[in-house]
Each structure stands twice: as C-alpha cells, then as structure tokens.
Design an enzyme around this catalytic site. Structure first.
Site, PDB file in Angstrom:
ATOM      1  N   VAL A   1       8.833  -1.182   6.086  1.00  0.00           N
ATOM      2  CA  VAL A   1       8.510   0.240   5.994  1.00  0.00           C
ATOM      3  C   VAL A   1       9.004   0.780   4.658  1.00  0.00           C
ATOM      4  O   VAL A   1      10.190   0.709   4.335  1.00  0.00           O
ATOM      5  CB  VAL A   1       9.147   1.024   7.156  1.00  0.00           C
ATOM      6  N   LYS A   2       8.088   1.345   3.878  1.00  0.00           N
ATOM      7  CA  LYS A   2       8.441   1.877   2.564  1.00  0.00           C
ATOM      8  C   LYS A   2       9.000   3.292   2.702  1.00  0.00           C
ATOM      9  O   LYS A   2       8.389   4.156   3.315  1.00  0.00           O
ATOM     10  CB  LYS A   2       7.208   1.896   1.657  1.00  0.00           C
ATOM     11  N   ILE A   3      10.142   3.486   2.088  1.00  0.00           N
ATOM     12  CA  ILE A   3      10.799   4.790   2.049  1.00  0.00           C
ATOM     13  C   ILE A   3      10.981   5.188   0.585  1.00  0.00           C
ATOM     14  O   ILE A   3      11.599   4.450  -0.186  1.00  0.00           O
ATOM     15  CB  ILE A   3      12.179   4.747   2.745  1.00  0.00           C
TER      16      ILE A   3
ATOM     17  N   VAL B   1       4.259  -0.831   3.941  1.00  0.00           N
ATOM     18  CA  VAL B   1       3.493   0.362   4.336  1.00  0.00           C
ATOM     19  C   VAL B   1       4.432   1.560   4.308  1.00  0.00           C
ATOM     20  O   VAL B   1       5.499   1.534   4.912  1.00  0.00           O
ATOM     21  CB  VAL B   1       2.899   0.196   5.753  1.00  0.00           C
TER      22      VAL B   1
ATOM     23  N   MET C   1       0.865  -1.184   0.000  1.00  0.00           N
ATOM     24  CA  MET C   1       0.000   0.000   0.000  1.00  0.00           C
ATOM     25  C   MET C   1       0.896   1.226   0.000  1.00  0.00           C
ATOM     26  O   MET C   1       2.074   1.167   0.339  1.00  0.00           O
ATOM     27  CB  MET C   1      -0.942  -0.006   1.206  1.00  0.00           C
TER      28      MET C   1
END
Length: 234
Positions: A83-85, A57, A27
C-alpha cells in the site's frame, strides 16, 4: 535490480510482460485516473495476478484513519500488494507504522531526499519509493552517468537501509534511461518506468544502424527468405 511497469492499462501490461523482464507493477491516483472510470478494485486484482513481484497501489484519502481503512482493503485483495502512502508528514509516518504493526506491507512514496528515505525506513515501510524522475537538472545523455547533472539519492537511500539493517527495498521511479542506469549502479532493488521509457531502454543508434545493415545485406542475396523458409540452392 528488478524492473517494474508504472501503469493501470492492461494492454500496456500485455506488451511489457512479453519481454520477460517485468517483475512488478506500480500505479498511483494520476495513472489510474488517466484510464477513466472503471471497476478499479477488479482491475487491480486482475493485473496483480499477472506479475511475480510487488504491486504498489496508493490510497486515495488524505485522512489518516481513512487511509488505514483503505490500506486494509487493498491489502486484502492480493498478498503482493504494497500500500503506497504519500510520505509527507508525521501523520503519514504514523500510518506507515500502524500498518507495519498490523503486518500490512507499505511503500512510502513521493520521496525526494535521503532524509525522507531514512524516516520512511525507520517508520517500517517495506519499500522506500524514490521520485528520482521528478528531480530537475537531468542529463539527456542515456549512457554516460558521469554526465548526469542531477544528484541521485538512490545510493544514499540504499546505504541507509543497509547500514542500519532496516530490510526495506529501495525503489526508483525513472523517467529517462539514464536514471535506470543510475539506479542499478546505486544498488536499488527495484526500478519502475512508464511504457515510453521501457521502450527507450532497448534503443541505441549504433544497434539500430547495424541491425539495418545486416538485414539489408541478407535481403540483397536471399530476399524475404529466412532460415526456415529458405530458397533452393543454386
């Protein structure tokens, strides 16, 4: 290669999980905003618990220190969360590196070329998320890889990861069935699609034609009966 679904909608997740083919969940802020205001932390936890694979996310902040705080919160929700960066600067690379050093899994995202993929893997990203679907010049042919007019970076990213022993997984975001085929041939570990693309993966004109022909032939003799509700012998 494992398939993921790109959604923040629980009904969509219901539909695709019924196939038994969905491994992970992705997402981003756009996908989440499309669902309107909600208790998003609670929904992330509920949806994460329903998949076996990684859940990606993305942080909302653009300030590095705030990104680190958000990442720690997200990572605490569910062990599978990556964790998306958005990997768009040296500062973003620094965030990925610091989170890696803290033991927090990250997914470097919005990657459009092989150099970015290399830098993300070098920074310590657990997943290198390629925006294959965002590149232009895409062939509409869903089968023939040879007819694709768009250079894929999936193969190059996988070669970089393997050759230098980074241990990162390569994820491809696909907007058309041809991109799923290309990702699989390139050796991508993961491929994420939206619901419309997931549905299209099963379609072929000949399959639809033959299925209809078989059904029509059966019904001409047996009507609406099947193997369980079979008619009496004549």
């Amino acid at each position: 290669m494992k398939l993921c679904i790109d959604t923040f909608n629980e009904e969509v997740l219901d539909e695709v999980l019924a196939s038994g083919l969905i491994h992970g969940l992705t997402m981003n802020p756009l996908v989440m905003a499309e669902e309107g205001r909600t208790d998003y932390l609670d929904r992330v936890q509920r949806m994460s618990a329903r998949v076996a694979g990684p859940v990606l996310v993305q942080v909302a902040s653009r300030d590095p220190e705030r990104m680190l705080e958000e990442a720690r919160l997200l990572a605490s929700l569910e062990p599978r969360i990556h964790v998306k960066i958005a990997f768009d600067s040296a500062a973003a690379a620094g965030v990925v590196r610091r989170l890696h050093d803290e033991g927090i899994k990250t997914a470097a995202t919005i990657i459009y070329n092989a150099l970015q993929a290399y830098l993300a893997a070098e920074a310590g990203a657990a997943i290198v998320a390629l925006f294959e679907g965002g590149l232009h010049g895409i062939s509409k042919n869903p089968i023939s890889v040879e007819r694709s007019e768009r250079p894929s970076i999936s193969r190059a990213a996988r070669q970089i990861v393997d050759r230098h022993g980074y241990g990162a997984q390569v994820l491809v975001g696909a907007r058309e069935p041809i991109q799923v085929v290309e990702a699989a041939l390139a050796g991508a570990h993961l491929c994420t699609v939206k619901l419309a693309v997931f549905r299209d993966l099963f379609y072929d004109h000949e399959t639809a034609f033959r299925t209809g022909a078989f059904t029509d032939a059966w019904r001409a003799v047996y009507g609406g009966h099947d193997w369980i509700d079979r008619p009496a012998d004549r």
